[in-house]
Design a protein around this motif. Structure first.
Motif, mmCIF file in Angstrom:
data_model
loop_
_atom_site.group_PDB
_atom_site.id
_atom_site.type_symbol
_atom_site.label_atom_id
_atom_site.label_comp_id
_atom_site.label_asym_id
_atom_site.label_seq_id
_atom_site.Cartn_x
_atom_site.Cartn_y
_atom_site.Cartn_z
ATOM 1 N N CYS A 1 87.172 92.199 91.260
ATOM 2 C CA CYS A 1 86.025 91.217 91.842
ATOM 3 C C CYS A 1 85.565 90.805 90.601
ATOM 4 O O CYS A 1 85.813 91.010 89.437
ATOM 5 N N TYR A 2 84.642 89.749 90.737
ATOM 6 C CA TYR A 2 83.947 89.065 89.882
ATOM 7 C C TYR A 2 82.248 89.206 89.983
ATOM 8 O O TYR A 2 81.815 89.123 91.147
ATOM 9 N N GLU A 3 81.841 89.089 88.813
ATOM 10 C CA GLU A 3 80.169 88.898 88.887
ATOM 11 C C GLU A 3 79.666 87.956 88.210
ATOM 12 O O GLU A 3 80.504 87.591 87.132
ATOM 13 N N VAL A 4 78.690 87.262 88.631
ATOM 14 C CA VAL A 4 77.801 86.213 87.397
ATOM 15 C C VAL A 4 76.909 87.059 87.135
ATOM 16 O O VAL A 4 75.969 87.346 87.829
ATOM 17 N N ALA A 5 76.899 87.049 85.593
ATOM 18 C CA ALA A 5 75.579 87.910 84.975
ATOM 19 C C ALA A 5 74.850 86.738 84.430
ATOM 20 O O ALA A 5 75.163 86.029 83.723
ATOM 21 N N CYS A 6 73.810 87.109 84.839
ATOM 22 C CA CYS A 6 72.701 85.809 84.364
ATOM 23 C C CYS A 6 71.715 86.464 83.442
ATOM 24 O O CYS A 6 71.103 87.554 83.852
ATOM 25 N N ASN A 7 71.041 85.763 82.524
ATOM 26 C CA ASN A 7 69.975 86.246 81.621
ATOM 27 C C ASN A 7 68.900 85.059 81.714
ATOM 28 O O ASN A 7 69.206 83.846 81.513
ATOM 29 N N LEU A 8 67.867 85.351 82.425
ATOM 30 C CA LEU A 8 66.833 84.334 82.459
ATOM 31 C C LEU A 8 66.103 84.472 81.341
ATOM 32 O O LEU A 8 65.116 85.398 80.960
#
Length: 100
Positions: free
Chosen positions: A55-62
């Protein structure tokens, strides 16, 4: 040095039906350095396994939550979902999308 703002993390885990290309499209839509991205958001596409399925995830840092807000990411997810739905329906129905 110490950042002036706290960094907020926001991860979007996608199902195994999402390809790497689909996940990258979402990453590109939210990443601030991309044209049309959200200012103050850093994003990466990362693989992970769920029940032995890739699977994939979109890892975001705000990095600046006053500029790049969680709600903005949620709005982009909705746009991405609509794009994916239209793309999938188009592939299945020879380009004709039925709006119901």
């Amino acid at each position: 040095g110490t950042p002036q703002n706290f960094v907020e993390n926001f991860n979007i885990r996608l199902t195994s039906k999402c390809t790497r290309s689909m996940a990258r499209m979402l990453t590109d839509m939210v990443r601030g350095r991309n044209a049309g991205g959200i200012v103050g958001v850093e994003a990466l596409t990362l693989p992970y396994y769920r029940a032995k399925e890739l699977c994939y995830e979109v890892a975001c840092n705000l990095t600046n939550p006053n500029l790049g807000k969680r709600e903005m990411i949620l709005e982009r997810i909705e746009v991405w979902v609509d794009l994916m739905r239209k793309q999938l329906l188009g592939e299945r129905s020879d380009g004709v999308i039925d709006e119901e």
